[in-house]
Write an enzyme that holds these catalytic residues in place. Structure first.
Site, PDB file in Angstrom:
ATOM      1  N   GLY A  14      19.050 -27.875 -20.465  1.00 42.19           N
ATOM      2  CA  GLY A  14      19.546 -26.654 -20.994  1.00 42.19           C
ATOM      3  C   GLY A  14      18.623 -25.743 -21.646  1.00 42.19           C
ATOM      4  O   GLY A  14      17.408 -25.903 -21.077  1.00 42.19           O
ATOM      5  N   CYS A  15      19.029 -25.245 -22.706  1.00 43.40           N
ATOM      6  CA  CYS A  15      18.013 -24.033 -23.449  1.00 43.40           C
ATOM      7  C   CYS A  15      17.066 -25.176 -24.212  1.00 43.40           C
ATOM      8  O   CYS A  15      17.309 -25.866 -24.686  1.00 43.40           O
ATOM      9  CB  CYS A  15      18.882 -23.397 -24.375  1.00 43.40           C
ATOM     10  SG  CYS A  15      18.191 -22.469 -25.676  1.00 43.40           S
TER      11      CYS A  15
END
Length: 187
Positions: A14-15
């Site tokens: 993810g981020c």
């Protein structure tokens, strides 16, 4: 006096702000650096990667001391701190740049990652099948300076408050045995 032999690991979950923030708190981690890996072009910009067109994943590139923490333990943190069952998505972050991926640095890491994935997939940690990719590290580059230590530098930013802070709280509870001493003292 001998120098410690450090090793490297690279994870996309993810981020990269979230991944970096989690791994920065793990004992034995010398550094966790936000970056990009696995794409088509060398040295992409954040704007290029966030378009989802370059094939890069946002990653944390981790330097760790294997005498303090093992690669297997890092993978355990990886499996527990993001959802490896959603393709190209973590929460509201959608696109191939947010895919769950383990970029291995050598054949030993590849073997360990494959075994760890199978073991985790057979466990009851996640109800749905794991879709994490395991691929050789390629085209890695460090992200722009303003992405480095993002949570530490911007704790009151909206994303940090809504996404990263709760993730870190849960991580600190579940993995208190792997936290750096200075993180334990702050709690």
């Amino acid at each position: 006096m001998g120098t410690k032999k450090m090793e490297e690991a690279t994870f996309g979950a993810g981020c990269f702000w979230c991944v970096e923030a989690v791994f920065e708190e793990v004992k034995g981690i010398k550094s966790a650096v936000a970056g990009y890996a696995g794409g088509e072009i060398p040295n992409p910009t954040y704007r290029q990667v966030s378009s989802g067109q370059t094939g890069h994943a946002e990653v944390a590139h981790i330097t760790f001391d294997p005498s303090v923490i093992s690669y297997e333990q890092l993978l355990e943190v990886f499996w527990h701190t993001h959802n490896p069952t959603t393709k190209n998505r973590q929460g509201a972050d959608v696109g191939p740049q947010y895919r769950s991926t383990i970029f291995y640095h050598n054949e030993k890491q590849k073997e360990i990652a494959e075994k760890s994935l199978k073991k985790t997939d057979r466990s009851d940690l996640w109800e749905d099948p794991i879709v994490t990719e395991i691929e050789p590290l390629s085209n890695y580059s460090v992200a722009e300076n303003y992405h480095q230590n993002y949570y530490e530098n911007n704790p009151n930013a909206g994303y940090c408050q809504v996404v990263i802070a709760p993730k870190l709280k849960k991580f600190r509870q579940e993995f208190s045995h792997l936290l750096k001493d200075e993180v334990k003292q702050k709690q």
